[in-house]
Design a protein around this motif. Structure first.
Motif, mmCIF file in Angstrom:
data_model
loop_
_atom_site.group_PDB
_atom_site.id
_atom_site.type_symbol
_atom_site.label_atom_id
_atom_site.label_comp_id
_atom_site.label_asym_id
_atom_site.label_seq_id
_atom_site.Cartn_x
_atom_site.Cartn_y
_atom_site.Cartn_z
ATOM 1 N N GLN A 53 0.823 -1.207 0.000
ATOM 2 C CA GLN A 53 0.000 0.000 0.000
ATOM 3 C C GLN A 53 0.860 1.260 0.000
ATOM 4 O O GLN A 53 0.344 2.363 -0.188
ATOM 5 N N ILE A 54 2.149 1.089 0.238
ATOM 6 C CA ILE A 54 3.153 2.131 0.108
ATOM 7 C C ILE A 54 4.267 1.552 -0.757
ATOM 8 O O ILE A 54 4.233 0.367 -1.106
ATOM 9 N N ILE A 55 5.260 2.361 -1.143
ATOM 10 C CA ILE A 55 6.298 1.830 -2.029
ATOM 11 C C ILE A 55 7.009 0.643 -1.371
ATOM 12 O O ILE A 55 7.133 0.573 -0.141
ATOM 13 N N LEU A 56 7.480 -0.273 -2.205
ATOM 14 C CA LEU A 56 8.018 -1.545 -1.729
ATOM 15 C C LEU A 56 9.158 -1.368 -0.728
ATOM 16 O O LEU A 56 9.208 -2.055 0.293
ATOM 17 N N GLY A 57 10.099 -0.467 -1.014
ATOM 18 C CA GLY A 57 11.238 -0.296 -0.115
ATOM 19 C C GLY A 57 10.834 0.085 1.274
ATOM 20 O O GLY A 57 11.406 -0.397 2.272
ATOM 21 N N LEU A 58 9.832 0.956 1.401
ATOM 22 C CA LEU A 58 9.335 1.376 2.716
ATOM 23 C C LEU A 58 8.494 0.279 3.346
ATOM 24 O O LEU A 58 8.584 0.024 4.558
ATOM 25 N N ASP A 59 7.698 -0.403 2.530
ATOM 26 C CA ASP A 59 6.851 -1.488 3.024
ATOM 27 C C ASP A 59 7.699 -2.607 3.627
ATOM 28 O O ASP A 59 7.378 -3.158 4.687
ATOM 29 N N GLU A 60 8.788 -2.953 2.962
ATOM 30 C CA GLU A 60 9.670 -3.997 3.483
ATOM 31 C C GLU A 60 10.376 -3.545 4.762
ATOM 32 O O GLU A 60 10.594 -4.358 5.678
#
Length: 227
Positions: A53-60
Protein backbone atom coordinates in the motif's frame (compact mmCIF):
# COMPACT_ATOMS: atom_id res chain seq x y z
CA UNK A 1 5.78 -6.33 19.74
CA UNK A 2 7.28 -6.18 16.24
CA UNK A 3 5.24 -5.30 13.16
CA UNK A 4 4.14 -8.31 11.12
CA UNK A 5 2.61 -8.61 7.67
CA UNK A 6 -1.08 -7.78 7.90
CA UNK A 7 -0.74 -5.44 10.90
CA UNK A 8 -2.29 -2.01 10.52
CA UNK A 9 -0.09 0.86 11.67
CA UNK A 10 0.01 4.66 11.75
CA UNK A 11 3.04 5.77 9.79
CA UNK A 12 4.71 9.16 9.39
CA UNK A 13 7.11 9.44 6.45
CA UNK A 14 8.88 11.94 4.23
CA UNK A 15 10.35 11.19 0.81
CA UNK A 16 13.21 13.01 -0.95
CA UNK A 17 14.54 12.76 -4.50
CA UNK A 18 17.93 14.38 -5.09
CA UNK A 19 17.53 16.14 -1.75
CA UNK A 20 14.17 17.66 -2.73
CA UNK A 21 11.10 16.78 -0.67
CA UNK A 22 8.34 15.30 -2.87
CA UNK A 23 5.98 13.78 -0.29
CA UNK A 24 5.41 14.04 3.46
CA UNK A 25 2.82 13.37 6.12
CA UNK A 26 4.27 16.09 8.37
CA UNK A 27 3.10 19.69 8.06
CA UNK A 28 6.23 21.24 9.60
CA UNK A 29 8.52 19.51 7.10
CA UNK A 30 6.31 20.64 4.22
CA UNK A 31 6.45 24.23 5.45
CA UNK A 32 10.21 24.12 5.93
CA UNK A 33 10.65 22.80 2.37
CA UNK A 34 8.32 25.44 0.93
CA UNK A 35 5.85 22.89 -0.45
CA UNK A 36 3.04 23.22 2.08
CA UNK A 37 -0.41 22.83 0.47
CA UNK A 38 -3.40 24.49 2.10
CA UNK A 39 -6.19 21.99 2.74
CA UNK A 40 -3.95 18.93 2.51
CA UNK A 41 -4.16 16.47 5.39
CA UNK A 42 -0.77 16.24 7.12
CA UNK A 43 -1.32 13.32 9.50
CA UNK A 44 0.13 9.79 9.82
CA UNK A 45 -1.14 7.35 7.19
CA UNK A 46 -2.96 4.19 8.23
CA UNK A 47 -1.45 1.33 6.20
CA UNK A 48 -1.53 -2.46 6.28
CA UNK A 49 2.07 -3.67 6.53
CA UNK A 50 3.38 -5.95 3.81
CA UNK A 51 0.50 -5.33 1.38
CA UNK A 52 2.22 -2.90 -1.03
CA UNK A 53 0.00 0.00 0.00
CA UNK A 54 3.15 2.13 0.11
CA UNK A 55 6.30 1.83 -2.03
CA UNK A 56 8.02 -1.55 -1.73
CA UNK A 57 11.24 -0.30 -0.12
CA UNK A 58 9.34 1.38 2.72
CA UNK A 59 6.85 -1.49 3.02
CA UNK A 60 9.67 -4.00 3.48
CA UNK A 61 11.50 -1.76 5.97
CA UNK A 62 8.65 -1.60 8.51
CA UNK A 63 8.32 -5.39 8.86
CA UNK A 64 9.92 -6.55 12.11
CA UNK A 65 10.18 -3.03 13.56
CA UNK A 66 8.41 -1.80 16.70
CA UNK A 67 6.22 1.15 17.54
CA UNK A 68 8.38 4.24 17.96
CA UNK A 69 11.07 3.00 15.57
CA UNK A 70 12.40 5.60 13.16
CA UNK A 71 15.18 5.66 10.59
CA UNK A 72 16.38 7.08 7.30
CA UNK A 73 16.82 4.68 4.40
CA UNK A 74 17.67 4.73 0.71
CA UNK A 75 15.21 3.13 -1.70
CA UNK A 76 16.59 1.99 -5.10
CA UNK A 77 14.44 2.49 -8.23
CA UNK A 78 13.30 -1.13 -8.36
CA UNK A 79 11.77 -0.75 -4.89
CA UNK A 80 10.55 2.79 -5.49
CA UNK A 81 8.82 3.99 -8.64
CA UNK A 82 10.54 1.57 -10.98
CA UNK A 83 13.27 1.84 -13.56
CA UNK A 84 12.87 4.36 -16.38
CA UNK A 85 11.57 2.40 -19.40
CA UNK A 86 12.41 3.74 -22.85
CA UNK A 87 9.34 2.09 -24.38
CA UNK A 88 7.11 4.37 -22.31
CA UNK A 89 8.25 7.35 -24.37
CA UNK A 90 5.64 8.06 -27.06
CA UNK A 91 5.46 10.52 -29.95
CA UNK A 92 2.29 12.44 -30.94
CA UNK A 93 1.32 15.14 -33.41
CA UNK A 94 0.64 18.57 -31.89
CA UNK A 95 -2.96 18.49 -33.09
CA UNK A 96 -3.68 15.75 -30.51
CA UNK A 97 -3.43 18.32 -27.71
CA UNK A 98 -6.16 20.82 -26.84
CA UNK A 99 -3.61 23.37 -25.54
CA UNK A 100 -0.12 24.17 -26.79
CA UNK A 101 2.20 21.47 -25.38
CA UNK A 102 5.31 22.66 -23.55
CA UNK A 103 8.16 20.81 -21.87
CA UNK A 104 7.32 19.75 -18.32
CA UNK A 105 3.55 19.87 -18.90
CA UNK A 106 1.50 16.98 -17.56
CA UNK A 107 -0.91 15.66 -20.18
CA UNK A 108 -3.50 12.89 -20.35
CA UNK A 109 -3.84 10.81 -23.50
CA UNK A 110 -7.09 8.78 -23.80
CA UNK A 111 -6.57 5.01 -23.51
CA UNK A 112 -2.89 5.56 -22.60
CA UNK A 113 -2.67 7.54 -19.38
CA UNK A 114 -1.01 10.61 -17.93
CA UNK A 115 2.54 11.55 -18.84
CA UNK A 116 4.99 14.44 -19.03
CA UNK A 117 5.92 16.36 -22.16
CA UNK A 118 9.72 15.98 -22.40
CA UNK A 119 10.35 17.49 -25.83
CA UNK A 120 8.67 19.32 -28.70
CA UNK A 121 10.35 18.84 -32.08
CA UNK A 122 8.64 20.58 -34.97
CA UNK A 123 5.16 19.10 -35.19
CA UNK A 124 5.98 16.15 -32.92
CA UNK A 125 5.53 16.02 -29.14
CA UNK A 126 7.42 13.46 -27.03
CA UNK A 127 5.52 12.30 -23.93
CA UNK A 128 7.07 10.23 -21.13
CA UNK A 129 4.58 7.91 -19.42
CA UNK A 130 7.05 6.75 -16.78
CA UNK A 131 6.39 7.92 -13.22
CA UNK A 132 8.14 11.31 -12.77
CA UNK A 133 10.45 9.68 -10.19
CA UNK A 134 11.14 6.50 -12.17
CA UNK A 135 14.83 5.58 -12.26
CA UNK A 136 15.71 7.62 -9.18
CA UNK A 137 17.10 6.45 -5.85
CA UNK A 138 14.93 7.91 -3.10
CA UNK A 139 15.60 8.78 0.53
CA UNK A 140 12.88 8.21 3.11
CA UNK A 141 12.67 9.08 6.77
CA UNK A 142 9.86 7.38 8.68
CA UNK A 143 8.52 6.72 12.16
CA UNK A 144 6.03 4.04 13.25
CA UNK A 145 3.57 5.95 15.43
CA UNK A 146 1.29 3.16 16.59
CA UNK A 147 -0.72 0.01 15.98
CA UNK A 148 -4.33 0.30 14.76
CA UNK A 149 -6.68 -2.17 16.46
CA UNK A 150 -10.13 -0.73 15.70
CA UNK A 151 -11.84 -2.18 12.62
CA UNK A 152 -13.57 1.13 11.92
CA UNK A 153 -10.26 3.02 12.03
CA UNK A 154 -8.70 0.45 9.70
CA UNK A 155 -11.54 0.86 7.20
CA UNK A 156 -11.48 4.66 7.43
CA UNK A 157 -7.71 4.53 7.00
CA UNK A 158 -7.91 2.47 3.81
CA UNK A 159 -10.53 4.82 2.38
CA UNK A 160 -8.40 7.86 3.19
CA UNK A 161 -5.22 6.27 1.82
CA UNK A 162 -6.67 5.31 -1.56
CA UNK A 163 -9.34 7.96 -2.19
CA UNK A 164 -8.26 10.94 -0.10
CA UNK A 165 -11.68 11.16 1.56
CA UNK A 166 -12.50 11.14 5.27
CA UNK A 167 -15.65 9.05 5.71
CA UNK A 168 -17.74 8.10 8.71
CA UNK A 169 -17.52 4.36 9.37
CA UNK A 170 -19.52 2.23 11.80
CA UNK A 171 -20.16 -1.46 12.39
CA UNK A 172 -23.37 -3.43 12.80
CA UNK A 173 -22.27 -6.90 13.80
CA UNK A 174 -20.20 -8.05 10.77
CA UNK A 175 -21.44 -5.33 8.42
CA UNK A 176 -19.41 -2.18 7.75
CA UNK A 177 -21.52 0.93 7.17
CA UNK A 178 -19.71 3.64 5.21
CA UNK A 179 -21.37 7.05 4.92
CA UNK A 180 -20.53 8.66 1.58
CA UNK A 181 -20.35 12.42 0.99
CA UNK A 182 -23.43 13.49 -1.04
CA UNK A 183 -22.75 13.55 -4.78
CA UNK A 184 -19.39 11.77 -4.57
CA UNK A 185 -20.19 9.62 -7.61
CA UNK A 186 -20.53 12.77 -9.70
CA UNK A 187 -17.70 14.76 -8.14
CA UNK A 188 -14.85 12.26 -7.89
CA UNK A 189 -13.45 10.04 -10.62
CA UNK A 190 -10.84 8.89 -8.07
CA UNK A 191 -13.59 7.42 -5.90
CA UNK A 192 -15.15 5.62 -8.87
CA UNK A 193 -11.80 4.11 -9.81
CA UNK A 194 -10.72 3.16 -6.28
CA UNK A 195 -13.99 1.91 -4.79
CA UNK A 196 -13.61 -1.70 -6.07
CA UNK A 197 -10.01 -1.86 -4.78
CA UNK A 198 -11.02 -0.41 -1.39
CA UNK A 199 -13.89 -2.88 -1.14
CA UNK A 200 -11.62 -5.86 -1.86
CA UNK A 201 -8.95 -4.55 0.54
CA UNK A 202 -11.49 -4.31 3.39
CA UNK A 203 -12.60 -7.90 2.85
CA UNK A 204 -9.03 -9.18 2.42
CA UNK A 205 -7.25 -7.29 5.21
CA UNK A 206 -9.85 -6.83 7.97
CA UNK A 207 -11.01 -9.96 9.73
CA UNK A 208 -14.71 -10.49 10.42
CA UNK A 209 -16.23 -8.17 7.81
CA UNK A 210 -18.85 -10.06 5.80
CA UNK A 211 -20.79 -7.20 4.23
CA UNK A 212 -20.15 -3.58 3.25
CA UNK A 213 -22.88 -0.99 2.77
CA UNK A 214 -22.06 2.31 1.11
CA UNK A 215 -24.68 4.81 2.25
CA UNK A 216 -25.45 8.00 0.32
CA UNK A 217 -28.13 10.28 1.79
CA UNK A 218 -29.67 13.56 0.71
CA UNK A 219 -31.97 15.99 2.53
CA UNK A 220 -34.56 18.16 0.87
CA UNK A 221 -33.13 21.64 1.44
CA UNK A 222 -36.45 23.24 0.38
CA UNK A 223 -38.28 21.59 3.26
CA UNK A 224 -35.57 22.60 5.71
CA UNK A 225 -35.74 26.26 4.61
CA UNK A 226 -39.52 26.28 5.02
CA UNK A 227 -39.19 24.96 8.55
Amino acid sequence: MSIQEGDFIRLNFTGYANGILFDTTEEQKAREAGVFEEGRDYTPKVVCAGKRQIILGLDEAIIGKEVGFEETLEVPPEKGFGEHEQELLRSYEKKVFKTKPERGMRVTIPDTGTGTVVNVIGNRVIVDFNHPLAGQTLTYTYRIEGIVESATEKIAGLIKLFSGYDMEVSLEDKTALIKLPPGIYYASRTWLNMKPYITNSIFDEIEGIEEIRYIERYKNSKNESEE
